[in-house]
Write an enzyme that holds these catalytic residues in place. Structure first.
Site, mmCIF file in Angstrom:
data_model
loop_
_atom_site.group_PDB
_atom_site.id
_atom_site.type_symbol
_atom_site.label_atom_id
_atom_site.label_comp_id
_atom_site.label_asym_id
_atom_site.label_seq_id
_atom_site.Cartn_x
_atom_site.Cartn_y
_atom_site.Cartn_z
ATOM 1 N N GLY A 223 0.777 -1.252 -0.133
ATOM 2 C CA GLY A 223 -0.013 -0.037 -0.138
ATOM 3 C C GLY A 223 1.401 1.039 0.158
ATOM 4 N N THR A 225 3.151 4.797 0.618
ATOM 5 C CA THR A 225 3.966 4.348 1.649
ATOM 6 C C THR A 225 3.663 5.196 3.193
ATOM 7 O OG1 THR A 225 5.348 5.058 0.267
ATOM 8 C CG2 THR A 225 6.969 6.106 2.363
ATOM 9 N N THR A 227 0.756 4.994 4.599
ATOM 10 C CA THR A 227 0.176 4.096 5.251
ATOM 11 C C THR A 227 1.453 3.109 6.448
ATOM 12 O OG1 THR A 227 -1.419 4.062 4.243
ATOM 13 C CG2 THR A 227 -0.682 2.073 5.993
ATOM 14 N N GLU A 245 5.475 -3.594 1.259
ATOM 15 C CA GLU A 245 5.921 -3.193 -0.481
ATOM 16 C C GLU A 245 5.249 -1.376 -0.727
ATOM 17 O OE1 GLU A 245 4.348 -1.796 -3.657
ATOM 18 O OE2 GLU A 245 4.054 -4.304 -4.286
#
EC number: 1.2.1.3
Length: 480
Positions: A223, A225, A227, A245
């Site tokens: 998701g 950066t 979060t 990722e």
């Protein structure tokens, strides 16, 4: 279009579990509600973690051959139901039927790859006195928090890797796109023991609870950066293993010796695949000034040739922006370009219905513009001129992210030489970004921590254990 009669449930301990709260996601094409589904509670999460912990005691001791066989079983059940699952993907994401079926096909590829893998013990040193070897043991209960852009592919890649290495997994899909992975988990109950693979549809609060749950040993997240940083902080409290990722701002670099017609067409496909809603989609295109004008003309021709329609039956890679939140982000970038009088070579003024945005191409905006600096994650792309290699590398690397990149050149060695100087985890040479089950995917800089896929990615679902075996050693008794 009428909805097919389908039902969905959270899968906990091998059974479909109802909930006191029911929610409904929305079809991005029509804005109409989809199927009602139960929302998981904290109690559901605790039940799932307990079931996974119990199942792990046996599943971790099952032979690798039996676990591979089980993952092959998941391949068959998805193949047998691919039309239904592909339709679900299309409805929840807004993709064309062609793209929904393609997502199922790529999910099968990840399942097949992982079903073929094992991690044999490795002797790392040996002499006359000692043999040092490494073995890999499963972590325990894995929590997978998955995104909305490729809800089935990105979940199945995590599921297959976790299962073949002996872990149990709990998947929390995006609340925007929960349906396909919930249905897959339901189908899997005929293949796997209860508690080995579970799914919980829930809000962000359920995901947050997973990250700090004391009996979950790893979080795998795909998701944003922003979060990812929150998850990393939350996981620190229990020192969980993490794989993050995260976002990217991938540069596609075009050298002056390329065949303009063919390369411009390929680059366009890489920019607008899934309407740009792909972590490793090209977000910036750097074209040498000597070929910039003919490249731009061919690029625009290729983009105009992509079917752009609300009819999901037309095979196309374009579709709506999946959710209103992301739609607003893309529209904000478009408005910023207009307010700063950047030149739109294509799009920017078309009024579309619902969450559809026609492809936009911005002609050589400044490097500090929002459309260059930010990850668009939508159908808008800047084309930029470059002249010298030093200038190119400085500009391409001037970003906090480093997920992927592409380099195009007739000389493959030259492409690799340039690519090796790009600060990104994956570099495609003479191709747009095409993730592959065998290719380890790991972001540099703020694009992630750790990585997945490929043989190396399996290690992220394991702890290493080192054995020091001494040969014929004698116990030395202390003299008193």
């Amino acid at each position: 279009m009428d909805l097919p009669r389908l039902s969905f449930g959270n899968v906990i301990d091998g059974k479909l579990q109802p909930s006191a709260i029911t929610v409904t996601a929305t079809d991005p094409r029509t804005q109409e509600p989809l199927w009602p589904i139960p929302a998981a509670s904290e109690r559901d999460l605790n039940l799932a973690v307990t079931a996974a912990g119990t199942a792990f005691q046996k599943w971790s001791k099952v032979s690798i051959q039996e676990r591979q066989k089980a993952v092959h079983g998941l391949v068959k059940v998805l193949e047998d139901n691919r039309e239904m699952v592909g339709h679900i993907v299309s409805r929840e994401t807004g993709k064309s039927h062609f793209m929904g079926d393609l997502e199922v096909e790529h999910s099968l590829g990840f399942l097949r790859f992982n079903a073929s893998q094992d991690l044999p013990d490795e002797v790392v040193f040996e002499d006359d006195t000692v043999q040092i070897s490494t073995t890999y043991v499963p972590l325990g209960v894995v929590g997978a928090i998955c995104p909305w852009n490729f809800p089935l592919i990105l979940a199945t890649a995590k599921i297959a890797a976790a299962l073949v290495t002996g872990n149990c997994i709990i998947v929390k899909p995006s609340p925007f796109t929960p349906y396909s992975i919930m249905k897959f988990a339901e189908l899997a109950t005929d293949i796997l023991p209860p508690g080995v693979f579970q799914v919980l549809n829930g809000s962000n609060e359920i995901g947050a609870s997973m990250t700090c749950h004391p009996n979950i040993q790893k979080i795998s997240f795909t998701g944003s950066t922003k979060t990812g940083k929150i998850i990393m902080k939350s996981c620190a409290g229990t020192l969980k293993r993490i794989t993050l990722e995260l976002g990217g701002n991938d540069a596609s670099i075009v050298l002056p010796d390329v065949d303009v017609d063919s390369v411009a067409t390929e680059v366009a496909a890489g920019c607008f695949f899934n309407s740009g809603q792909m972590c490793v989609a090209t977000k910036r295109v750097y074209v040498h000034e000597r070929i910039y004008d003919p490249f731009l003309r061919k690029f625009l021709e290729a983009v105009r040739a992509l079917p752009f329609t609300q009819d999901p039956g037309v095979p196309t890679v374009l579709g709506p922006v999946q959710n209103k939140l992301q739609y607003g982000i893309v529209q904000n970038i478009i408005q910023d370009c207009k307010q700063n009088n950047y030149k739109f070579a294509l799009g920017g003024s078309d009024i579309q219905s619902g969450q559809f945005i026609a492809p936009c191409v911005v002609d050589n905006p400044p490097d500090d513009s929002l459309v260059v600096q930010e990850e668009q994650f939508g159908p808008i792309i800047p084309l930029l001129k470059w002249s010298s290699e030093d200038e190119l590398l400085r500009r391409a690397n001037n970003t906090k992210s480093g997920l992927g990149a592409c380099v195009w050149a007739k000389d493959l060695r030259e492409a690799k030489r340039i690519g090796s100087q790009i600060h990104a985890g994956s570099v495609w040479l003479n191709s747009f970004e095409k993730p592959h089950p065998y290719g380890y995917l790991a972001g540099h800089k703020e694009s992630g921590v750790g990585g997945e896929w490929g043989k190396q990615g399996l290690l992220s679902y394991c702890d290493a254990q080192t054995f020091h075996a001494y040969k014929g050693s004698k116990i030395i008794k202390s003299r008193h």
